[in-house]
Motif scaffolding. Sequence first.
Motif, PDB file in Angstrom:
ATOM      1  N   SER A 130      18.522  25.305  10.398  1.00 13.89           N
ATOM      2  CA  SER A 130      17.199  24.747   9.690  1.00 13.89           C
ATOM      3  C   SER A 130      16.066  24.349   9.502  1.00 13.89           C
ATOM      4  O   SER A 130      15.731  23.619   9.087  1.00 13.89           O
ATOM      5  CB  SER A 130      18.415  23.017   9.500  1.00 13.89           C
ATOM      6  OG  SER A 130      18.148  22.640  10.986  1.00 13.89           O
ATOM      7  N   TYR A 164      15.405  27.739   6.802  1.00 13.33           N
ATOM      8  CA  TYR A 164      15.619  27.431   5.015  1.00 13.33           C
ATOM      9  C   TYR A 164      16.030  26.327   5.235  1.00 13.33           C
ATOM     10  O   TYR A 164      16.351  25.251   5.535  1.00 13.33           O
ATOM     11  CB  TYR A 164      16.816  28.290   5.646  1.00 13.33           C
ATOM     12  CG  TYR A 164      16.765  29.882   5.610  1.00 13.33           C
ATOM     13  CD1 TYR A 164      15.797  30.591   4.903  1.00 13.33           C
ATOM     14  CD2 TYR A 164      16.856  30.415   6.909  1.00 13.33           C
ATOM     15  CE1 TYR A 164      16.259  32.277   5.290  1.00 13.33           C
ATOM     16  CE2 TYR A 164      17.107  31.661   7.474  1.00 13.33           C
ATOM     17  CZ  TYR A 164      16.749  32.718   7.171  1.00 13.33           C
ATOM     18  OH  TYR A 164      16.191  34.118   7.229  1.00 13.33           O
ATOM     19  N   PRO A 165      16.479  26.303   4.429  1.00 19.59           N
ATOM     20  CA  PRO A 165      16.474  24.305   3.485  1.00 19.59           C
ATOM     21  C   PRO A 165      17.154  23.530   3.816  1.00 19.59           C
ATOM     22  O   PRO A 165      19.073  25.062   3.512  1.00 19.59           O
ATOM     23  CB  PRO A 165      16.109  24.880   2.190  1.00 19.59           C
ATOM     24  CG  PRO A 165      16.095  26.111   1.709  1.00 19.59           C
ATOM     25  CD  PRO A 165      15.556  26.269   2.881  1.00 19.59           C
ATOM     26  N   LEU A 166      17.693  22.397   4.021  1.00 28.45           N
ATOM     27  CA  LEU A 166      18.885  21.903   3.996  1.00 28.45           C
ATOM     28  C   LEU A 166      19.956  22.121   3.165  1.00 28.45           C
ATOM     29  O   LEU A 166      21.251  22.374   3.772  1.00 28.45           O
ATOM     30  CB  LEU A 166      18.907  21.034   4.898  1.00 28.45           C
ATOM     31  CG  LEU A 166      18.376  20.632   6.188  1.00 28.45           C
ATOM     32  CD1 LEU A 166      17.805  19.008   7.007  1.00 28.45           C
ATOM     33  CD2 LEU A 166      19.425  21.447   7.537  1.00 28.45           C
ATOM     34  N   ASP A 167      19.627  21.648   1.926  1.00 23.37           N
ATOM     35  CA  ASP A 167      20.551  22.253   1.371  1.00 23.37           C
ATOM     36  C   ASP A 167      21.304  23.120   0.432  1.00 23.37           C
ATOM     37  O   ASP A 167      21.975  23.408  -0.283  1.00 23.37           O
ATOM     38  CB  ASP A 167      20.189  21.706  -0.198  1.00 23.37           C
ATOM     39  CG  ASP A 167      18.574  22.487  -0.519  1.00 23.37           C
ATOM     40  OD1 ASP A 167      17.606  23.665  -0.006  1.00 23.37           O
ATOM     41  OD2 ASP A 167      18.045  22.389  -2.206  1.00 23.37           O
ATOM     42  N   ASP A 168      21.064  24.248   1.720  1.00 22.31           N
ATOM     43  CA  ASP A 168      21.555  25.731   1.240  1.00 22.31           C
ATOM     44  C   ASP A 168      23.047  25.264   2.245  1.00 22.31           C
ATOM     45  O   ASP A 168      22.811  26.158   3.523  1.00 22.31           O
ATOM     46  CB  ASP A 168      20.894  26.823   1.851  1.00 22.31           C
ATOM     47  CG  ASP A 168      21.476  28.486   1.683  1.00 22.31           C
ATOM     48  OD1 ASP A 168      23.232  28.049   1.501  1.00 22.31           O
ATOM     49  OD2 ASP A 168      21.065  29.149   1.870  1.00 22.31           O
ATOM     50  N   HIS A 213      15.117  25.437  14.855  1.00 17.82           N
ATOM     51  CA  HIS A 213      15.564  24.279  14.950  1.00 17.82           C
ATOM     52  C   HIS A 213      14.978  23.240  16.137  1.00 17.82           C
ATOM     53  O   HIS A 213      14.391  23.868  17.062  1.00 17.82           O
ATOM     54  CB  HIS A 213      16.644  23.488  14.784  1.00 17.82           C
ATOM     55  CG  HIS A 213      17.571  24.153  16.043  1.00 17.82           C
ATOM     56  ND1 HIS A 213      18.304  25.704  15.490  1.00 17.82           N
ATOM     57  CD2 HIS A 213      17.949  23.176  16.997  1.00 17.82           C
ATOM     58  CE1 HIS A 213      19.383  25.312  17.086  1.00 17.82           C
ATOM     59  NE2 HIS A 213      18.613  23.925  17.984  1.00 17.82           N
ATOM     60  N   HIS A 258      14.852  16.573  13.622  1.00 19.60           N
ATOM     61  CA  HIS A 258      13.763  17.257  12.498  1.00 19.60           C
ATOM     62  C   HIS A 258      13.469  15.621  13.449  1.00 19.60           C
ATOM     63  O   HIS A 258      13.614  14.262  11.860  1.00 19.60           O
ATOM     64  CB  HIS A 258      14.627  17.792  11.823  1.00 19.60           C
ATOM     65  CG  HIS A 258      14.374  18.958  11.974  1.00 19.60           C
ATOM     66  ND1 HIS A 258      13.459  20.451  12.599  1.00 19.60           N
ATOM     67  CD2 HIS A 258      15.587  20.008  11.679  1.00 19.60           C
ATOM     68  CE1 HIS A 258      14.216  20.928  12.570  1.00 19.60           C
ATOM     69  NE2 HIS A 258      15.029  21.053  12.485  1.00 19.60           N
TER      70      HIS A 258
END
Length: 147
Positions: free
Chosen positions: A35, A38-42, A105, A109
Amino acid sequence: MKHVDGAALVLGLGIGGFVDGIVIHQLLGWHHMLSGWYPLDDVHLMMLGDGLFHLLCLLLVLVGIGMLNRRPPMPNAVLAGGILTGWGVFNLVEGIVDHQILGLHHVRHGPDQLAYDIAFLVVGALLVAAGIFTSRSRLRRAPEGSS
């Protein structure tokens, strides 16, 4: 760490990883393995990263069990101490390498992420100390070779 059994340590590394992945990744949802990169929506990529992480934890547990199976039984305190130490080593290595050096990560966050990361490292150090203490306390109570 001469008072900590290597097989129990490896087992503890895997168990520590599982606790981290199950509690922080899945139950609390604070982060996923990738996380920070890369974007969390993936969702597929997040699940893939977490799945590979859990596969590594499973391999560590299986290796630890295999190592335990090749040696005589050990006192419960030595086993427990080794597992606690391994869990703490997991936290320290993951906290330094993944959280700080690689930035894969953070524990959680957000604005207080450094405080969470430091707390994770402190828990790791406490687990190592508790594990070594537990293993040594058994060794102080019994002469060498007894169970």
